[in-house]
Write a protein that holds these residues in place. Structure first.
Motif, PDB file in Angstrom:
ATOM      1  N   SER A 526       0.804  -0.997   0.045  1.00 51.09           N
ATOM      2  CA  SER A 526       0.017  -0.133   0.003  1.00 51.09           C
ATOM      3  C   SER A 526       0.844   1.347  -0.075  1.00 51.09           C
ATOM      4  CB  SER A 526      -1.049   0.065   1.242  1.00 51.09           C
ATOM      5  OG  SER A 526      -1.812   1.191   1.358  1.00 51.09           O
ATOM      6  N   LYS A 527       1.819   1.138   0.900  1.00 55.10           N
ATOM      7  CA  LYS A 527       2.711   2.476   0.812  1.00 55.10           C
ATOM      8  C   LYS A 527       3.754   2.598  -0.517  1.00 55.10           C
ATOM      9  CE  LYS A 527       3.737   2.476   5.755  1.00 55.10           C
ATOM     10  NZ  LYS A 527       4.543   2.160   7.009  1.00 55.10           N
ATOM     11  N   LEU A 528       4.007   1.522  -0.959  1.00 55.28           N
ATOM     12  CA  LEU A 528       4.495   1.354  -2.189  1.00 55.28           C
ATOM     13  C   LEU A 528       3.712   2.027  -3.454  1.00 55.28           C
ATOM     14  CD1 LEU A 528       7.406   0.623  -3.407  1.00 55.28           C
ATOM     15  CD2 LEU A 528       6.381  -1.709  -4.119  1.00 55.28           C
ATOM     16  N   HIS A 529       2.559   1.601  -3.333  1.00 57.50           N
ATOM     17  CA  HIS A 529       1.563   1.963  -4.335  1.00 57.50           C
ATOM     18  C   HIS A 529       1.553   3.591  -4.231  1.00 57.50           C
ATOM     19  CE1 HIS A 529      -1.887   2.346  -7.137  1.00 57.50           C
ATOM     20  NE2 HIS A 529      -2.403   3.406  -6.227  1.00 57.50           N
ATOM     21  N   GLN A 530       1.332   4.187  -3.037  1.00 51.70           N
ATOM     22  CA  GLN A 530       0.990   5.631  -2.909  1.00 51.70           C
ATOM     23  C   GLN A 530       2.522   6.345  -3.355  1.00 51.70           C
ATOM     24  OE1 GLN A 530      -1.574   7.510  -1.910  1.00 51.70           O
ATOM     25  NE2 GLN A 530      -0.249   8.982  -2.582  1.00 51.70           N
ATOM     26  N   ALA A 531       3.577   5.586  -2.961  1.00 47.45           N
ATOM     27  CA  ALA A 531       4.961   6.410  -3.418  1.00 47.45           C
ATOM     28  C   ALA A 531       5.002   6.069  -4.911  1.00 47.45           C
ATOM     29  CB  ALA A 531       6.158   5.524  -2.908  1.00 47.45           C
TER      30      ALA A 531
END
Length: 858
Positions: A526-531
């Motif tokens: 999820s964090k990677l997607h936002q990044a």
């Protein structure tokens, strides 16, 4: 003029003259004033026609070399070198004046280490406004060479310590004859520009050091020789010689990228040299240089092959990258022993590196304040307990460098690990990786389980951008497990590099974070997607949207319409507001609606549980309406103290306790003393990150990811004194949930006549009072004047936002000052201010505001 003392090494001062008799006379006079006792002076005349030869032939105490024509800087100094006898050669421009102890101090530096090939120092500006021997003049120091474009950029400041650097100024530099005998002298085809850079590059490739010493000083009247030629001569020579320099000295990887850059730059220059553009002469000079190298570029290639035989494969780029790329080492100290280790580490590191000590113990601060001769690159961050986060995160957001090492100072492998990181920094940067660890494993990581359970050193090096994307060290985990999660994040992002060491003395304990692999995978993904959404490479449409605002607006609307996660009810409401704005020709309201759409796309594309997020946000909002004193207040500082005292008095009257000062490298002594003694949280960034600092440094996302917060400049003081101000702002947030921030409107009806820009300010501010949502509430952009931000506002934004009207207004204190009676603090502030940011603090309106005001008048 010769000074003789056979016990001191002979120094040959070589001066090249070309139609610069008056400069040369003054230069010779001050060279004769040197304190060093054993100097020979060699003057080379490059075919002057101004009577220089007659004067120089009669001048006693010099060796004169007469050239029939102008052989340039290189040819002139080569001729001078041939007749010199000194153990050290000092290359000196005839329009440069040395401090009287320059030669003496340079020789002392050279004698300290036989591996020093060259030493130089500060070059102070010298002209009608900047007097000779005035050390308050602006100066340039050492030069950093871009490892891809080969451009040389002189720093306009230094760290105040002797250090190894890429380049020093060729206008006055001392070189060692024995080193010249091994690597050769100036390369004659350069003629002028890049000739000393090439010499220094060969020295570095042969294992010698280029040293910069801030105790060495000259006063230099810049570019007099080149200005005697055609105005574009220097531009032509720099563009031409940049190619030769890079081909001769760059390693293969960097050279390939340089050639790509050079080809693009050359083609663009050729095209623009035929167009009626503003900088046409510059482009013509660049085009001529580019065409010259197309024809003669094979010569530097042959030179490159010859140098490789003599010096071996080039390691030049690796050296210059390390010399200009700093690392910030974050260590937690709870004892005096740990503090002493941190101090020793700072002493051993490169001057571009720093050690940030983070502690929650007042006793450590007391010891630190009492340190004598503390290393300049050792800094302290005291944790006041304002944030529910790992203490290491405070040090990370305060780092002035982009490469951060999260270190365990008690680890037995601590110093060895620092060596590995430093030694391999260039290879990591070449690979494009952003997280580095030391491990025993000989195979690449294959899955998340291996990433979590490998044998890793406790030291972890990470790029600031990746650390911010991940949100820093997870506050809910132990420090060891939080580091393992960072490694797992780097693995999923395919952005990790591993240093293989057969014997890792200290390792992180096994992972015990408590999340199953699939749950952790979901969390990190999820964090990677936002990044990815934040940093994805722009498409052709993205680039068009960035250039043309209307395309960006249309694109935002189009994506918003076809984003399925946005609720239908919200779409209907937003569509209604948009149609009303169109029907009433309200352009500002329409633009704000489109900004809402863009923000909603970002929110609803994020795979977080939106229902939980909204519920959490509403709960916090309800709490803060009841307890507004729990609000964190960030104040962005840069040499402002007197206004800060007024703002702080107002904040304390509001019972606000969580006050955090973000210091953009202030130097004002009273402010420094205040920050050292204040009981509030201080985050010293070590550099000026402007008004974007809370977001650019990662302070919001890493330290306060899910909370409401206030950001303000120090010179914004509210006019209302009751204690319900923040409660009112939170009620406005509750009533208008789609706005990212609510802040004070700025008062302008009481500006004094003595303020020079009064009418311009009133005109400018009037635009923010036009779009009324209800009584005393206006839809308007807000910079970093006092405002309450919604949770997850991780980037600097101007809109969508709300300004409040009376009585909820504030004064911008610089508007109440007079140009005729500036305080010492105001003068100090203006001297160090970033003029592109601080716009209303001068007696003249900045150009960008003039253009905006002109648009409003039409």
């Amino acid at each position: 003029m010769e000074k003789i003392d056979s016990s001191a090494p002979l120094v040959s001062v070589v001066i090249v003259n070309w139609d610069g008799l008056q400069d040369t006379k003054l230069c010779l006079k001050h060279t004769g004033d040197q304190s060093y006792p054993n100097i020979e002076t060699v003057v080379v005349d490059n075919g002057s026609s101004d009577g220089s030869l007659n004067y120089l032939r009669e001048h006693k105490g010099i060796k004169l070399v007469e050239n029939d024509e102008n052989l340039g800087f290189t040819g002139g100094h080569i001729a001078g070198f041939k007749v010199s006898n000194g153990e050290y050669i000092l290359l000196l421009n005839n329009d440069a004046i040395m401090d009287s102890r320059y030669v003496e101090n340079a020789v002392k530096t050279m004698q300290k280490d036989k591996n020093i090939g060259a030493v130089g120092g500060r070059a102070y500006l010298w002209d009608e406004q900047n007097k000779l021997f005035d050390t308050t003049n602006d100066f340039y120091s050492y030069q950093n060479i871009n490892p891809i474009t080969a451009e040389g950029i002189f720093a306009r400041s230094d760290e105040g310590v002797l250090q190894e650097v890429n380049n020093v100024s060729g206008s006055c530099v001392m070189v060692r004859r024995s080193v010249i005998d091994k690597v050769g002298y100036l390369h004659n085809p350069f003629f002028a520009y890049y000739e000393e850079s090439d010499l220094f590059a060969r020295m570095k490739r042969a294992g010698y050091k280029i040293i910069y010493s801030p105790t060495l000083a000259i006063w230099h009247a810049n570019a007099k020789s080149s200005s005697k030629k055609a105005p574009t001569f220097s531009l032509y020579m720099m563009m031409r010689n940049r190619f030769r320099f890079a081909v001769r000295n760059f390693d293969s990887w960097s050279l390939a990228r340089f050639l790509k850059f050079y080809l693009k730059m050359g083609v663009v220059s050729i095209i623009k040299s035929f167009l009626p553009v503003k900088q046409r002469p510059m482009h013509r000079a660049y085009a001529r240089a580019f065409l010259y190298n197309l024809v003669c570029g094979w010569l530097p290639i042959l030179e490159r092959l010859r140098l490789k035989k003599v010096l071996g494969p080039s390691n030049y780029n690796a050296q210059i990258v390390r010399e200009q790329t700093g690392m910030s080492v974050v260590v937690v100290c709870d004892s005096s022993e740990q503090l002493d280790k941190a101090r020793q580490l700072a002493t051993s590191l490169s001057p571009v590196d720093e050690v940030i000590i983070v502690t929650a113990k007042p006793s450590i601060k007391k010891i630190y304040d009492g340190l004598k001769d503390s290393p300049f690159n050792l800094r302290l961050c005291v944790d006041r307990g304002f944030f529910n986060t790992h203490i290491d995160n405070l040090g990370a957001v305060c780092s002035k460098n982009n490469w951060i090492i999260l270190a365990d100072i008690d680890s037995s492998s601590f110093r060895d690990d620092m060596h590995y990181f430093s030694k391999n920094l260039y290879s990591v940067m070449r690979s494009g990786k952003k997280l580095v660890f030391i491990t025993k494993a000989s195979k690449p990581l294959r899955n998340l389980t291996e990433a979590l359970n490998g044998e890793y050193s406790p030291q972890l090096m990470i790029d600031r951008e990746l650390l911010i994307d991940e949100g820093g060290l997870d506050k809910n985990l132990s420090i060891e497990d939080a580091k393992r999660e960072l490694i797992a994040y780097g693995f999923l992002a395919k952005s990790y590099a591993a240093f293989l060491v057969s014997r890792v003395q200290s390792t992180l304990p096994p992972y015990s974070g408590g999340l199953a692999d699939h749950e952790l995978h979901k969390k990190l993904s999820s964090k990677l997607h936002q990044a990815f959404m934040d940093h994805k490479n722009p498409s052709s449409l993205d680039k068009l949207a960035a250039r043309y605002y209307r395309i960006a607006q249309f694109r935002s609307v189009f994506i918003w319409i076809f984003t399925p996660r946005i609720p239908a009810r919200l779409k209907l409401g937003r569509a209604k507001s948009t149609l009303i704005a169109l029907a009433t020709l309200n352009r500002r309201r329409l633009a704000t609606e489109i900004k809402h759409m863009r923000n909603e796309v970002l929110i609803y594309r994020n795979p977080h549980d939106l229902a939980s997020i909204k519920k959490e946000e509403n709960n916090k909002l309800s709490h803060l309406i009841e307890e507004p004193s729990d609000t964190p207040v960030f104040i962005i500082l840069r040499d402002r103290y007197e206004p800060l005292k007024q703002l702080l008095k107002w904040l304390e009257a509001q019972d606000l306790k969580k006050i955090i000062f973000i210091d953009n490298d202030s130097k004002l002594p009273p402010l420094i003393d205040f920050l050292n003694e204040t009981p509030y949280q201080v985050l010293e960034l070590g550099r000026n990150m402007t008004q974007r600092a809370p977001w650019a440094a990662g302070i919001i996302k890493v330290l306060l990811p899910n909370d409401f917060y206030v950001v303000t400049d120090p010179d914004i003081v509210p006019t209302i004194n009751n204690k319900g101000v923040l409660r009112y702002f939170y009620e406005v947030h509750k009533k208008f949930p789609n706005y990212l921030k609510i802040g004070f409107g700025l008062k302008t009806d009481d500006l004094p006549e003595k303020y020079t820009l009064k009418n311009d300010v009133i005109k400018w501010e009037s635009q923010f009072w036009k779009n009324q949502l209800e009584e005393n509430i206006y839809e308007a952009g807000i910079d970093t004047t006092f405002a309450v931000y919604k949770p997850r506002t991780y980037k600097y934004v101007l809109r969508p936002s709300i300004r409040t009207g009376g009585p909820y207004t504030a004064r911008h204190l610089p508007w109440y000052s007079s140009e005729d009676s500036l305080t010492d603090e105001e003068v100090f502030y203006r001297l160090r201010a970033d003029q592109s940011v601080n716009s209303w603090n001068k007696g003249q309106l900045p150009e960008r505001y003039k253009k905006e005001l002109a648009k409003q008048r039409h």
